[in-house]
Scaffold this active site. Structure first.
Site: not given
Ligand code: AMP
Length: 172
Positions: A59, A96
């Site tokens: 994305r 996450e």
């Molecule tokens: P993180 O490493 O946990 O900061 O996750 C970020 C990545 O996961 C990004 O590439 C986002 O596209 C996706 N992502 C994680 N959680 C979400 C969420 N609640 N909504 C949308 N995209 C998310």
């Protein structure tokens, strides 16, 4: 930004139970929202001498490409393992919802570059922290970090380097 906010779709329990997914596809498909996102992102970095924008798969490719185009900079993809064809460096991290690894081409960034790392959403920060480490190992002049959306409740900034300059267009 209220207009962009109104075009972002919340999807409960995607990709797994308990995650409230911020779906930007509904903003990207709206011409006015896409234009605002591209313009507002680029205004954050107009005078910074940016030479490369690194977009995080998948994305982050959308906003990252627009940002690079607006700034007259190059675009570099940070991808999932095995997708890039030439010599890569990689880093693993917690997300996450699960574990992951990202890679970039070893020759994608050099010591003369001023880099913006871009992803759509900051959640726990694991993805961006790994991307930062990768890019830092290639010794650019400076690295900025940018998101369209920051999920404040997950405190992702704590996972990012304390001295990094971080911006996001929207906070929830
Ligand atoms: P993180 O490493 O946990 O900061 O996750 C970020 C990545 O996961 C990004 O590439 C986002 O596209 C996706 N992502 C994680 N959680 C979400 C969420 N609640 N909504 C949308 N995209 C998310």
């Amino acid at each position: 930004m209220e207009y962009v906010k109104s075009k972002i779709r919340d999807v409960q329990d995607f990709p797994q139970k308990g995650v409230l997914f911020k779906d930007l596809t509904t903003a990207f498909k709206d011409a006015r929202a896409l234009h605002i996102i591209g313009w507002d992102l680029s205004q954050l970095y107009r005078d910074k001498g940016i030479t490369k924008v690194v977009g995080i798969e998948s994305r982050g490719f959308i906003g990252g490409s627009i940002l690079a185009f607006e700034l007259g900079a190059g675009f570099v993809p940070a991808r999932k393992p095995g997708k890039l064809p030439a010599d890569t460096i990689s880093c693993s991290f917690d997300k996450e919802y699960g574990k992951d690894t990202i890679e970039i081409h070893r020759d994608a960034i050099g010591p003369d570059d001023v880099v913006v790392l871009h992803d759509d959403v900051l959640a726990t920060g694991g993805t961006m922290a790994a991307a930062y480490e990768l890019v830092k190992s290639l010794n650019p002049k400076k690295i900025y970090i940018n998101f369209i959306i920051e999920l404040k409740s997950l405190n992702g900034r704590a996972a990012l380097p304390a001295d990094a300059e971080v911006t996001s267009l929207l906070s929830y």
